[in-house]
Scaffold this motif. Structure first.
Motif, short mmCIF file in Angstrom:
data_model
loop_
_atom_site.label_atom_id
_atom_site.label_comp_id
_atom_site.label_asym_id
_atom_site.label_seq_id
_atom_site.Cartn_x
_atom_site.Cartn_y
_atom_site.Cartn_z
N ASP A 26 0.82 -1.17 -0.02
CA ASP A 26 -0.09 -0.15 0.03
C ASP A 26 0.79 1.05 -0.05
OD1 ASP A 26 -2.15 -1.71 0.01
OD2 ASP A 26 -2.66 -1.19 2.42
N ASP A 27 1.90 1.38 0.78
CA ASP A 27 3.00 2.37 0.98
C ASP A 27 3.44 2.73 -0.36
OD1 ASP A 27 3.82 4.49 2.54
OD2 ASP A 27 5.26 3.26 3.42
N LEU A 28 3.94 1.60 -1.03
CA LEU A 28 4.66 1.61 -2.29
C LEU A 28 3.86 2.31 -3.35
CD1 LEU A 28 6.66 -1.61 -2.56
CD2 LEU A 28 7.54 0.79 -3.00
N LEU A 29 2.69 1.61 -3.39
CA LEU A 29 1.65 2.29 -4.30
C LEU A 29 1.47 3.85 -4.13
CD1 LEU A 29 -0.78 -0.81 -4.43
CD2 LEU A 29 0.65 -0.11 -6.29
N ASN A 30 1.05 4.06 -2.86
CA ASN A 30 0.98 5.55 -2.77
C ASN A 30 2.23 6.48 -2.99
OD1 ASN A 30 -0.54 7.73 -1.46
ND2 ASN A 30 1.03 7.70 0.01
N TYR A 31 3.24 5.91 -2.66
CA TYR A 31 4.63 6.63 -2.91
C TYR A 31 4.85 6.97 -4.50
CZ TYR A 31 9.66 7.06 -2.74
OH TYR A 31 10.99 7.54 -2.93
N VAL A 32 4.67 5.95 -5.29
CA VAL A 32 5.05 5.83 -6.77
C VAL A 32 4.08 6.67 -7.32
CG1 VAL A 32 6.90 4.01 -6.88
CG2 VAL A 32 4.28 3.56 -7.36
N ASN A 33 2.75 6.59 -7.00
CA ASN A 33 1.41 7.10 -7.68
C ASN A 33 1.25 8.25 -7.19
OD1 ASN A 33 1.26 4.68 -9.66
ND2 ASN A 33 0.11 3.58 -7.88
N LYS A 34 1.58 8.64 -6.02
CA LYS A 34 0.98 9.98 -5.75
C LYS A 34 2.29 10.87 -4.89
CE LYS A 34 -3.45 8.42 -4.52
NZ LYS A 34 -4.29 7.76 -3.52
N GLU A 35 2.79 10.40 -3.93
CA GLU A 35 3.72 11.18 -3.19
C GLU A 35 5.04 11.57 -4.00
OE1 GLU A 35 3.69 12.19 -0.19
OE2 GLU A 35 1.59 11.30 0.36
N MET A 36 5.58 10.88 -4.95
CA MET A 36 6.41 11.03 -5.78
C MET A 36 6.18 11.95 -7.11
SD MET A 36 9.32 10.61 -4.04
CE MET A 36 10.59 10.56 -5.07
N LYS A 37 4.95 12.11 -7.52
CA LYS A 37 4.73 12.51 -8.73
C LYS A 37 5.02 14.03 -9.00
CE LYS A 37 2.08 9.82 -11.03
NZ LYS A 37 2.47 8.98 -11.91
N GLN A 38 4.99 15.00 -7.98
CA GLN A 38 5.55 16.61 -8.04
C GLN A 38 7.14 16.32 -8.18
OE1 GLN A 38 4.15 19.17 -9.28
NE2 GLN A 38 5.75 20.43 -8.70
N ALA A 39 7.53 15.58 -7.20
CA ALA A 39 9.11 15.60 -7.15
C ALA A 39 9.73 15.13 -8.38
CB ALA A 39 9.57 14.67 -5.90
N GLY A 40 9.08 14.08 -9.08
CA GLY A 40 9.52 13.64 -10.41
C GLY A 40 9.49 14.45 -11.36
N LYS A 41 8.45 15.42 -11.42
CA LYS A 41 8.30 16.72 -12.30
C LYS A 41 9.64 17.58 -12.29
CE LYS A 41 3.35 16.11 -12.94
NZ LYS A 41 2.33 16.73 -12.79
N LEU A 42 9.87 17.87 -11.04
CA LEU A 42 10.83 18.96 -10.68
C LEU A 42 12.14 18.46 -10.99
CD1 LEU A 42 9.18 20.15 -7.21
CD2 LEU A 42 9.56 21.65 -9.32
N GLU A 43 12.54 17.32 -10.54
CA GLU A 43 13.61 16.61 -10.87
C GLU A 43 13.75 16.67 -12.43
OE1 GLU A 43 16.58 12.82 -9.72
OE2 GLU A 43 14.44 12.62 -10.21
N ALA A 44 12.87 16.21 -13.04
CA ALA A 44 13.08 16.20 -14.68
C ALA A 44 13.52 17.43 -15.29
CB ALA A 44 11.79 15.58 -15.26
N ALA A 45 12.49 18.44 -14.53
CA ALA A 45 12.84 20.01 -15.13
C ALA A 45 14.41 20.14 -15.05
CB ALA A 45 11.93 20.93 -14.66
N ALA A 46 14.76 20.17 -13.69
CA ALA A 46 16.07 20.42 -13.44
C ALA A 46 17.17 19.66 -14.16
CB ALA A 46 16.50 20.20 -11.91
N VAL A 47 17.21 18.27 -14.36
CA VAL A 47 18.12 17.48 -15.03
C VAL A 47 18.19 17.73 -16.35
CG1 VAL A 47 18.75 15.12 -15.50
CG2 VAL A 47 18.19 15.72 -13.28
N SER A 48 16.88 17.82 -17.03
CA SER A 48 16.97 18.17 -18.43
C SER A 48 17.57 19.67 -18.60
CB SER A 48 15.36 18.24 -18.73
OG SER A 48 15.28 18.82 -20.10
N ALA A 49 17.33 20.47 -17.99
CA ALA A 49 18.03 22.02 -18.12
C ALA A 49 19.44 21.87 -18.05
CB ALA A 49 17.39 22.85 -16.88
#
Length: 161
Positions: A26-49
């Motif tokens: 349950d924790d993993l599903l919440n983590y990957v599907n909800k908790e890390m969504k915004q973090a993933g977007k921010l990391e992708a923007a920084a790394v891509s730049a």
């Protein structure tokens, strides 16, 4: 009689259904599907730049400096704040997430060091930053490996990360 039987059987059914619950899953599903969504977007923007102005894409120091100060560092700073605010319930996942935070902190320090190297025109700082980036990559690989293993152990399928 039916009511009485239902009153006796229902609690056992609810109790048994609780036995099949997997808190880590349950924790993993919440983590990957909800908790890390915004973090993933921010990391992708920084790394891509960063990737857009480094390595084969490097053109000049000023372009790299501008990307670092205007996009990479601000986005990565927000990414780290987001990582720190992620809600995790289980110890197994918390330990793995801490590896990610350590790697992100190292990478953030590397970006700051590259900025400093550009300001001071110091090749030794560039080498120091490259070493930090390599260390950060090791942490991220370790995080991904452990996250994938935990997901397999708890029957959670992850998209390629």
């Amino acid at each position: 009689m039916k009511r009485r039987l239902f009153a006796i059987v229902l609690p056992f059914i609810l109790l048994l259904s609780g036995c099949f619950n997997d808190p880590v899953q349950d924790d993993l599903l919440n983590y990957v599907n909800k908790e890390m969504k915004q973090a993933g977007k921010l990391e992708a923007a920084a790394v891509s730049a960063y990737e857009g102005v480094s390595g084969a894409n490097y053109t000049d120091d000023q372009t790299m400096y501008d990307a670092l100060t205007k996009k990479v560092i601000p986005n990565y700073n927000e990414f780290i704040k987001e990582l720190d605010s992620v809600n995790i319930e289980t110890d197994e996942l918390k330990k793995i997430h801490e590896i990610y935070i350590e790697g992100a902190d190292i990478q953030f320090k590397a970006f700051i060091t590259i900025k400093q190297a550009l300001e001071e025109q110091d090749p030794a700082l560039v080498q120091e930053a490259n070493d930090m980036l390599a260390d950060a990559r090791e942490h991220i690989r370790d995080y991904n490996s452990k996250l994938n293993n935990l997901a397999k152990e708890h029957d959670v399928k992850l998209k390629n990360n």
